[in-house]
Design an enzyme around this catalytic site. Structure first.
Site: not given
Length: 699
Positions: A381, A344
């Site tokens: 990401e 993330d």
């Protein structure tokens, strides 16, 4: 429990480690004056004993207690300066979680005593709160994480064969009518879920965060919860809400069952920040153990660098914080047997001390040299909200990256936006502009149309606007640029024409995804026609909005999805590692990729620049330079038509071969059939896929 004696112990491994005769405790803190171990009664209600860790090697405090067994509940306290202006926030009155704890008993119960400062004081976080927070804190649990794995073997699927399915542990299983232990790892490991994933052809299950996380106070006060889980508190502990019986073996059992079904398990992990927030947040673990080491602080160290938008940023430039991250990753691979990670806000992990992104940052270098982590899948990401935070294509190999430009470009093409044919072509060919460098393969692009953050596929074709009122933020949260289309009616409709148009658009979108070069990712529930009622930010919706609806699933679309995945799996030309650059091949001199007009002519500069163009055709073969491609030769002819019905001229097949139509989204039940004609009528709003088969055109 009688009083325990504590001895010197060892500075490694960090955390609580049972050796068969007792437990060694080792905790990092560079700036503490002492670190205290707190032992609790079996029910967790009574703090039975406090024992200062007696030894310090470097910045690791440690001690050993003979006779202590797995199941022992414990916590930590750290004594040191409370000097926020200097970056220190020690408060001995606050019970702290061990960053290396393997299991937590529950979640924190929100109370002002969790704060290191006095809530409501005019001095704000410069004040000091003396209340003991133990009543409101979970307990860490000493664990023996050994598990009878038996013949478990990681599937180790090649990236080129990978089809990722993103799902939420609870959301995928909570409403399934045939699953026991719904909402848990055991539910995820059930036969109905495994059968569904296998029948789809899924090779990798990517789970939203399962590491222990915090329920934000502002959400609980609104009757909501942190559903997605992006507020990590424990990087080694599975979240208690997913443990039906309170045992970490439940997670291991789930992984073993997935592996037996040939499915890899990828974890969405959050090493960019923690759930403690900014200077006005609670003192739960890292802040109380060594705030100045664990977090990136501003020039005025009272305040936190907030490149993540969550209030704080983990300081992976500190060697001991980096060690914690690396130890955590290796733990999930070696002890829990997971097969990969999706990072993330991965750009935050590549920031140097001064804040700039660097693909040679210490985190990347540590991962790339690690013999454990280099054998699993690594997905980034590639952005955060810090300066220069958008880094699509900049990550070093072997990282794959979520490609949001693929998502937006394909959505805009099928919505009918101008100038989108070149965008479709570039994305379908693997986004070479971003990824064709440094030896990276075309599979480095993780292509997706939908993910947990945003519309579901059904909502993408049913809503022109987001509908997030249930989140309690007056519809201000969530993305406003969704490139979606309601097909004429906002929200649910019983109009057959609207329903047919939406079904075809979903087929077109999904067909484009699975016919594109790169690594495809599907959002769990899209194959069923799942809707969130237009909510494109269901992070706080642990209810029917966020859960996958199994009742009333769309069987036709489910079958179409299965056939698409099987078609991709059967044709290596659709999932190549090498980029297609229209270069002549040595065997036959033919380019590996042609872009064609419907009349059969090659695309010209004028064609590419035509803003109203809505159709393009592609003839593709194995890329030039692919080892052994002559022995597994195949060709594919694809048509993407977002315009009106028209005739399409097929390329001349090689002598003794003919085209076979496998896919026509305007006729989803069409069986594969040979095509002898040179010219074919193609419906508007459709995708067609042909491959070559041996046989004369006149047969």
């Amino acid at each position: 429990m009688t009083g325990r004696a504590i001895f010197e112990g060892r500075p490694e491994p960090l955390g609580a480690t049972f050796d068969g005769e007792g437990v060694n405790f080792a905790v990092f803190s560079e700036h503490a004056r002492r670190v205290t171990l707190c032992l609790f009664s079996p029910d967790g209600r009574t703090e039975m004993q406090r024992l200062d860790l007696p030894e310090r090697d470097g910045d690791v405090w440690h001690g050993y207690i003979p006779g202590l067994r797995p199941g022992q509940l414990y916590g930590l306290r750290a004594d040191g300066p409370y000097a926020p202006a200097e970056g220190h926030r020690f408060n001995y009155h606050k019970l702290l979680l061990d960053p290396y704890a393997k299991r937590l008993t529950r979640h924190p119960v929100w109370h002002d005593a969790l704060m290191g400062y006095a809530v409501g004081s005019p001095d704000a976080d410069l004040s000091f709160d003396r209340r003991d927070s133990a009543r409101f804190m979970p307990r860490c649990v000493v664990e023996d994480p050994s598990f009878a794995w038996g013949p478990d073997q990681p599937p180790r699927r090649p990236i080129a064969e990978t089809v990722i399915y993103e799902a939420h542990v609870k959301g995928l299983t909570r409403l399934h009518p045939d699953v026991a232990h719904r909402g848990s790892f055991l539910g995820l490991a059930s036969d109905p879920v495994l059968d569904h994933l296998q029948s789809l052809g899924i090779t990798a299950l990517e789970l939203l965060p399962v590491q222990a996380f915090l329920n934000d106070r502002f959400l609980l006060e609104k009757g909501l919860v942190n559903y997605w889980g992006y507020q990590t508190l424990g990087f080694f502990a599975p979240d208690p809400r997913y443990l039906a019986k309170g045992q970490i073996a439940e997670f291991q059992h789930m992984v073993a069952r997935m592996h037996a079904a040939g499915i890899e398990v990828i974890l969405d992990v959050v090493y960019n920040h923690t759930g403690e927030g900014n200077e006005m947040g609670p003192t739960l673990s890292f802040r109380g153990l060594d705030n100045r080491s664990y977090y990136r602080l501003q020039e005025n160290p009272r305040h936190y660098v907030n490149d993540t938008g969550t209030g704080n940023t983990l300081n992976v430039n500190h060697p001991m914080v980096l060690r914690m991250v690396m130890d955590s990753l290796r733990y999930w691979v070696e002890v829990m047997h997971v097969d990969g990670f999706r990072f993330d806000l991965g750009a935050s992990l590549g920031r140097r001390a001064r804040g700039g992104f660097d693909r040679s940052a210490s985190f990347f270098d540590a991962v790339r040299q690690d013999p454990v982590l280099t054998r699993v899948k690594l997905i980034a990401e590639p952005w955060d909200i810090g300066p220069g935070g958008y880094q699509l294509g900049a990550f070093p190999p072997p990282f794959l990256e979520w490609n949001d430009q693929y998502r937006d470009g394909i959505r805009r093409f099928w919505r009918g936006d101008d100038h989108q044919v070149p965008e479709l072509a570039g994305r379908m060919a693997g986004s070479a502009r971003q990824f064709d460098h440094s030896g990276r393969p075309a599979t480095a692009s993780v292509n997706f149309l939908t993910a947990h953050d945003g519309f579901t596929l059904m909502d993408l074709v049913s809503h022109a606007e987001k509908h997030n009122d249930a989140n309690g933020e007056e519809n201000r949260d969530g993305h406003s640029q969704n490139f979606s289309d309601n097909m004429g009616v906002e929200g649910a409709s019983d109009d057959p024409a609207i329903l047919d148009a939406r079904a075809r658009r979903r087929r077109n979108l999904l067909a484009t995804l699975l016919l594109s070069q790169g690594t495809p990712m599907l959002l769990g529930g899209d194959e069923l026609g799942n809707s969130q009622g237009g909510n494109n930010n269901a992070y706080c919706q642990d209810n029917e909005i966020g859960w996958v609806q199994w009742q009333g699933a769309d069987p036709a679309f489910l079958d179409f999805t299965r056939r698409l995945i099987a078609f991709r799996r059967a044709h290596p030309v659709l999932r190549q590692k090498r980029f297609l650059h229209s270069r002549p091949r040595l065997t036959d001199g033919l380019p590996d990729l042609f872009w064609l007009r419907p009349d059969g002519g090659q695309m010209t500069s004028a064609d590419w620049g035509d803003p109203s163009l809505r159709v393009i055709c592609a003839e593709l073969r194995m890329a030039a330079g692919t080892p052994g491609y002559a022995q597994r030769e195949e060709a594919m002819f694809l048509v993407f038509n977002n315009g009106d019905a028209q005739d399409v001229v097929l390329p001349d097949p090689p002598q003794g071969w003919r085209w076979r139509l496998h896919l026509d989204t305007s006729r989803p039940d069409l069986a594969p059939q040979a095509v002898g004609a040179k010219r074919l009528a193609v419906d508007g709003q459709s995708v067609l896929a042909f491959d070559l088969e041996q046989g004369d055109q006149d047969d």
